[in-house]
Design a protein around this motif. Structure first.
Motif, PDB file in Angstrom:
ATOM      1  N   MET A  41       0.842  -1.208   0.000  1.00 51.18           N
ATOM      2  CA  MET A  41       0.000   0.000   0.000  1.00 51.18           C
ATOM      3  C   MET A  41       0.876   1.257   0.000  1.00 51.18           C
ATOM      4  O   MET A  41       0.584   2.223  -0.705  1.00 51.18           O
ATOM      5  N   LEU A  42       1.955   1.227   0.794  1.00 50.52           N
ATOM      6  CA  LEU A  42       2.857   2.387   0.840  1.00 50.52           C
ATOM      7  C   LEU A  42       3.502   2.604  -0.523  1.00 50.52           C
ATOM      8  O   LEU A  42       3.723   3.732  -0.961  1.00 50.52           O
TER       9      LEU A  42
ATOM     10  N   SER B 171       1.186   4.436  -2.730  1.00 55.00           N
ATOM     11  CA  SER B 171       0.618   5.699  -2.247  1.00 55.00           C
ATOM     12  C   SER B 171       1.262   6.912  -2.915  1.00 55.00           C
ATOM     13  O   SER B 171       2.458   6.934  -3.187  1.00 55.00           O
ATOM     14  N   ARG B 172       0.445   7.869  -3.185  1.00 56.00           N
ATOM     15  CA  ARG B 172       0.887   9.168  -3.718  1.00 56.00           C
ATOM     16  C   ARG B 172       0.193  10.229  -2.890  1.00 56.00           C
ATOM     17  O   ARG B 172      -1.023  10.172  -2.700  1.00 56.00           O
ATOM     18  N   ASN B 173       0.923  11.226  -2.407  1.00 59.97           N
ATOM     19  CA  ASN B 173       0.318  12.222  -1.535  1.00 59.97           C
ATOM     20  C   ASN B 173       1.053  13.547  -1.693  1.00 59.97           C
ATOM     21  O   ASN B 173       2.259  13.633  -1.448  1.00 59.97           O
TER      22      ASN B 173
END
Lengths: 199, 458
Positions: free
Chosen positions: B105-106, B109-111
């Motif tokens: 999941m990490l 991830s895009r944030n």
């Protein structure tokens, strides 16, 4: 930009960064949060997936020729054996939960007498060991005879699992079979499918 | 006093400083795990486990932390390896499986907020992106757990997960598709499951990494029962192209069918990442090629002005135990272990590949900090208060720049295997490495198998 405006902008940047630190989690009930059971939490199998996989297979069984055969046999004894996990996910416990669901469907349909495997802990343990090791399909007939079943309902689940940049897709295929213990003949087989993904 | 008069404006900065310190208050991953590694070095895995439980805010290894994501995923990987060393395989498996999902999941991830945080503060503000060798080792080490428990179904699930990741890496990052130990163990799991074609396919992949002599006998045995063949497999067992594979030997009576013993010794530790400060000149050398010409010029200018002299960045420490020689005795007789993989070298290679980019990122942050400081000075005025506020802001931002030292630092540095075909019966297996040893009595059933493992993370 005024000095005040610049500071406000910078404060916003810091605030945004801090925004990554969220609130703590809390426990909830399914009925308290609308759609909670609908949301996929991972690429594993959840209740909704299992129900879909099972319902499709059991619906197909209700219209299969084997049902006519059962109707003419005065409640033949049927046992449901664990489904084999041939997937990329550790879904053994989810598949075990299906055994009772299949038994319930068969009992309520009223065509067969279901022999509960819960009364056969030793055999269940042997079956699990076989599944974990080199599985020999001819063993199914032996187990059936051991528990006095004329028919066995069992199955297996496979996956096609692919990953790309930032995405992973897992396609599950569940096969349900009905076997005649005496001959080992497959009298019914049906496949259902669900897809889970992280996108 | 100017400072007093400007209090309303300064209050913004007080808020900023508090926010900044709130982020910077967390020690880097190296700091969080230093005592754990020291306990392992002291030969005290129980103490290491206790420290990891404390760090995860749980009272027992039976518990999972409330939040299994973020950096806790790496701590769970660490705990899984300590549990493996303590031979608590079920819990080790659970921790690896939970981490496997979280690391995935990490990875996806895009944030934007993370990107801003990384730009201004520190690389370890953003989600952890595990290097390829770590991702592949998650499934590999979990296969060890399942095989030791005799659970081929669990091992096969891990083998399939490994295959998905290997395929992805082969397509996207072929130089880093470390396949040897995972493919070897996957081959073993499928061989013992009676799926010989699959087993040979995995063994062939392992052989692409190294010429493992311990695979000669299994490949010869399986080739007689399977149609699967490759040039590598033929070469290993000395069968030229076009020549038929050797026939299967006559089957022994079911009661006398030989069984197989696989021993696995995982020892030492991969190098941990440690925080370093390096001179700006050296940093620019490391980052050449990864830094835009504009940023390179700005950094060189700031260095020449004496405004910046040091850059914070993570460096790879030294591996542990790579010179050790593990040993294996069967019923008191010394037998040979075959080196399968040097994970520490894979870690060093992965770090060398990413070093330039990491240093470039640290330099970019440094330039951003100086720019923010300059903005504060201009906003606060040219006086002493402005200069002090500017310096204070830069100092605060520098203090929060903890180099990203996150890594799976409890991976073993080396793995060695041995395989022996034996008549059924009870055997005594002794394994040793790094001064630690284990002794197991195993009962081999006809045609069965047993896997004995020793993990020593000193």
């Amino acid at each position: 930009m005024s000095s005040m405006g610049r500071w406000s902008a910078l404060s916003l940047v810091f605030g945004l960064t801090l925004g990554t630190v969220g609130c703590g989690p809390k426990a909830v009930r399914g009925e308290e949060v609308e759609g909670l059971d609908d949301q996929a939490m991972s690429t594993g199998l959840d209740r909704r997936d299992l129900q879909k996989l099972l319902q499709e297979n059991m619906k197909a069984l209700q219209s299969a020729p084997v049902l006519k055969r059962w109707e003419g046999e005065q409640l033949p004894a049927v046992a449901v054996l664990p489904l084999r996990n041939e997937t990329t996910e550790h879904v053994e416990s989810a598949l075990d939960a299906l055994i009772s669901d299949i038994e319930t469907t068969l009992v309520n349909a009223g065509h067969v007498r279901v022999i509960s495997m819960e009364q056969q802990p030793k055999l269940i343990s042997e079956i699990r060991q076989q599944y974990a090791g080199a599985f020999d399909p001819s063993q199914i007939a032996t187990w059936g005879k051991q528990i006095g079943a004329r028919y066995i309902v069992t199955g297996k689940v496979f996956t096609s699992d692919e990953r790309q940049d930032g995405e992973r897709r897992v396609q599950y295929f569940m096969f349900i079979q009905v076997l005649e213990v005496e001959t080992g003949q497959i009298l019914f087989q049906h496949k259902s499918a669900v897809t889970k993904a992280i996108i | 006093m100017p400072g007093v008069r400007r209090l309303p404006l300064g209050s913004h900065w007080a808020g900023v400083a508090v926010l900044t310190l709130a982020i910077g208050a967390c020690a880097g991953h190296e700091g969080r795990t230093k005592e754990v590694r020291s306990a392992l070095d002291a030969g005290n895995p129980r103490a290491a486990l206790k420290l990891l439980n404390e760090e995860l805010d749980v009272t027992s290894e039976k518990q999972l932390p409330e939040n299994t994501g973020g950096d806790n995923a790496i701590l769970l990987l660490d705990r899984a390896m300590v549990l493996q060393q303590l031979q608590i395989y079920k819990l080790s498996s659970r921790d690896l499986e939970v981490s496997d999902k979280q690391i995935e999941m990490l990875d996806f991830s895009r944030n934007t907020a993370d990107d801003i945080g990384k730009y201004l503060f520190s690389d370890d503000v953003g989600p952890y992106k595990a290097p390829p060798y770590e991702k592949l080792m998650i499934n590999t080490m979990n296969m060890v757990n399942y095989l030791v428990q005799g659970d081929l179904q669990g091992a096969r699930v891990e083998a399939r997960r490994l295959a998905v990741m290997q395929k992805y890496l082969k397509d996207n990052d072929p130089d880093n598709a470390l396949t040897a130990p995972g493919s070897y163990l996957a081959g073993f799991a499928f061989e013992k499951s009676g799926q010989y074609d699959e087993a040979l396919r995995y063994y062939d992949e392992a052989l692409a990494y190294g010429q493992y002599q311990s695979l000669s006998e299994p490949v010869r045995r399986l080739s007689a029962r399977s149609g699967y063949s490759t040039a590598r497999l033929r070469k290993l067992i000395g069968v030229p192209d076009g020549q038929a594979m050797p026939a299967a030997p006559p089957a022994a009576s079911p009661q006398a069918e030989p069984a197989e013993l696989l021993v696995i010794v995982s020892f030492g530790r991969v190098p941990a990442k440690i925080a370093r400060r390096i001179p700006i000149g050296l940093a620019l050398t490391y980052a050449s090629g990864a830094l835009s010409p504009g940023d390179q010029n700005r950094a060189a200018y700031l260095g020449a002005q004496g405004l910046v002299t040091w850059v914070n960045f993570p460096e790879l420490g030294r591996p542990r135990g790579t010179y050790d020689t593990p040993w294996f005795r069967l019923d008191g007789k010394q037998l040979r272990l075959e080196g399968i993989v040097a994970v520490d070298r894979e870690a060093a290679r992965a770090w060398d590949d990413s070093k330039g980019t990491v240093v470039a990122s640290a330099i970019t942050r440094m330039i951003a900090r100086v720019a923010v400081g300059e903005g504060v000075r201009q906003a606060a005025g040219e006086g002493l208060a402005g200069a002090l506020l500017s310096l204070g802001t830069q100092a605060t931002l520098t203090a929060t720049d903890t180099p990203d030292t996150r890594s799976w630092s409890t991976l073993p540095a080396r793995m060695a295997f041995a395989r022996v075909m034996l008549p059924p019966g009870t055997r005594t297996v002794q394994l040793g490495a790094r001064g630690a040893r284990t002794e197991k009595k195993v009962t081999l059933k006809p045609g069965g198998f047993a896997v004995v493992n020793l993990t020593v993370l000193e």
